[in-house]
Design an enzyme around this catalytic site. Structure first.
Site, short mmCIF file in Angstrom:
data_model
loop_
_atom_site.label_atom_id
_atom_site.label_comp_id
_atom_site.label_asym_id
_atom_site.label_seq_id
_atom_site.Cartn_x
_atom_site.Cartn_y
_atom_site.Cartn_z
N HIS A 12 85.36 -39.17 -14.08
CA HIS A 12 86.22 -38.46 -15.02
C HIS A 12 86.88 -37.24 -14.37
O HIS A 12 87.39 -36.37 -15.05
CB HIS A 12 85.44 -38.07 -16.27
N ARG B 37 88.43 -47.30 -13.74
CA ARG B 37 87.80 -47.56 -15.04
C ARG B 37 87.68 -49.06 -15.31
O ARG B 37 86.69 -49.52 -15.90
CB ARG B 37 88.61 -46.90 -16.16
N ASP C 206 82.52 -59.60 -12.53
CA ASP C 206 82.97 -60.98 -12.30
C ASP C 206 84.41 -61.18 -12.72
O ASP C 206 84.84 -62.33 -12.95
CB ASP C 206 82.05 -61.95 -13.05
N ASN D 244 88.32 -52.04 -25.26
CA ASN D 244 89.25 -52.16 -24.14
C ASN D 244 90.65 -51.70 -24.51
O ASN D 244 91.54 -51.69 -23.67
CB ASN D 244 89.34 -53.62 -23.67
N HIS E 252 84.31 -51.15 -16.55
CA HIS E 252 84.26 -52.00 -17.75
C HIS E 252 83.96 -53.46 -17.38
O HIS E 252 83.24 -54.14 -18.09
CB HIS E 252 85.58 -51.91 -18.52
N PRO F 223 79.46 -47.55 -23.10
CA PRO F 223 79.06 -46.29 -23.73
C PRO F 223 80.18 -45.69 -24.56
O PRO F 223 81.35 -45.87 -24.25
CB PRO F 223 78.75 -45.40 -22.52
N ASP G 255 87.31 -35.13 -6.84
CA ASP G 255 86.48 -34.05 -6.29
C ASP G 255 85.34 -33.74 -7.26
O ASP G 255 85.17 -34.42 -8.27
CB ASP G 255 87.35 -32.81 -6.03
#
Ligand code: HEM
Ligand SMILES: *[C@@H]1O[C@H](CO)[C@@H](O)[C@H](O)[C@H]1NC(C)=O
Ligand SMILES: CC(=O)N[C@H]1CO[C@H](CO)[C@@H](O)[C@@H]1O
Length: 320
Positions: free
Chosen positions: A191, A60, A72, A91, A64, A161, A247
């Site tokens: 997810h 994740r 970067d 965050n 972000h 999002p 998976d």
């Protein structure tokens, strides 16, 4: 005529050379730090032996990082004033273990190749490594990113999002990052591992009626795991079936009304995306291939190359 032809060839060569300078490549550190991949993967494995959260939190963190200011490592900067990218509201739920994974891997890399490998590349490698360690697909990571010089909480808003987004909103924010709806659906498959705090979906289970796109039994399970006024630190599995394995069960869950966020379930309920979800649910190979393509594209978003940015010595602070 001959002169013109020669001129055309020379200009073509120049164009290729110029583009090559600013591009990512898989063998970027072949001479300058040939063991970088094994050093990073060993550091990631060590971190994983301490906590499973290493896997979802690192994956994740890469997402972000790329969506705010480009891939970067700007998300890793620690500001004494609490106004860096990582301090932004969006965050708040980034688990500290993702940051720690990159910081530790960078220290291991610096010990062998000081001042050569960017934190942005280490995060891209670590994001691939955690997918592999969760038994997901593997791929070659493009390298050559430079670390950014800007990290501001105020520049996060609107670039990530929300879990209550609909398909059009999701497509819009991904399109801004050169990612298609197909890429977005594949990347949402991340997810299949990790956790969410209750407040990110509680409106779905405490509305009246309960969100009708949720399977009723799953909705009741969620209510039990997340009672009203639940401890805000409680987090539950994003994939209720195989939470530790990378998976395609995430898509099977969507087909069964077990998408945790509105932004997950909408991929199945919206007729414009349902066919892709259904395909990924039944063909794991198609999902893996799409995920690999999308992760490589995600890794190109807003990258700094050549002489842009810097190679940070410590991932948490700018060099000077
Ligand atoms: C499509 C739009 C997306 C939305 C709306 C979204 C939203 C969220 C939210 C709300 C959480 C829970 C945070 C928490 O409460 O702790 C979460 C977790 C997570 N997201 Fe996403 N996400 C999206 C796409 C992605 C992408 C593209 C990736 C990576 C490729 C990703 C990887 C993850 C992972 C691995 C977790 C679990 C984190 C952990 O356990 O530490 N997400 N996401
Ligand atoms: C999207 O792709 C275009 C063309 O390659 C590029 O100029 C632009 O910088 C990219 N945008 C992002 C956010 O990476
Ligand atoms: C992991 C991390 O750094 N999280 C921070 C996110 O932002 C909040 C403030 O908005 C900080 O308190 C967290 O430490």
């Amino acid at each position: 005529m001959e002169v013109v032809r020669r001129w055309v060839i020379i200009s073509m060569v120049l164009v290729i050379v110029q583009r090559g300078e600013g591009q990512l490549s898989e063998d970027f550190y072949a001479n300058s730090c040939p063991n970088v991949e094994s050093i990073v993967s060993e550091a990631v494995s060590t971190k994983l032996s301490q906590t499973f959260v290493t896997i979802p939190s690192t994956l994740r963190l890469f997402f972000h990082d790329c969506f705010v200011e480009g891939c970067d490592a700007s998300v890793i900067i620690q500001s004494p004033n609490g106004d860096a990218e990582k301090d932004a509201q969006d965050n708040l739920s980034l688990a500290g273990d993702g940051f720690d994974t990159v910081i530790k891997a960078k220290q291991a890399v610096e010990a062998q190749c000081p001042g050569v490998v960017s934190c942005a590349d280490i995060l891209a490698l670590a994001a691939r490594d955690v997918v592999v360690l969760a038994r997901g697909p593997s791929w070659e990571v493009e390298l050559g990113r430079r670390d950014g010089l800007i990290s501001q909480a105020s520049r996060v808003a609107g670039n990530l999002p929300d879990p209550d987004f609909n398909l059009v909103q999701l497509n819009t924010i991904f399109a801004r990052n050169n990612l298609t709806q197909f890429d977005m659906i594949a990347l949402s498959g991340a997810h299949t591992v990790g956790f969410s705090h209750c407040d990110r979906f509680s409106d779905r289970i405490y509305s009246s009626p309960i969100d009708p796109t949720l399977d009723p039994n799953y909705a009741q399970e969620l209510r039990q795991a997340c009672p009203r006024n639940v401890d805000p630190s409680i987090a539950i599995n994003l994939d209720p079936e195989t939470p530790r394995t990378f998976d395609n069960v995430y898509y099977q869950n969507l087909m069964a009304g077990k998408g945790l966020f509105t932004s997950d379930q909408v991929l199945e309920t919206d007729p414009n995306s349902e066919a892709t979800v259904s395909d990924f649910a039944t063909n794991p190979g198609n999902f893996n291939a799409a995920f690999i393509t999308a992760m490589r594209k995600l890794g190109r978003v807003g990258v700094k190359t050549g002489s842009e940015g810097e190679i940070r010595k410590d991932c948490t602070t700018f060099n000077s």
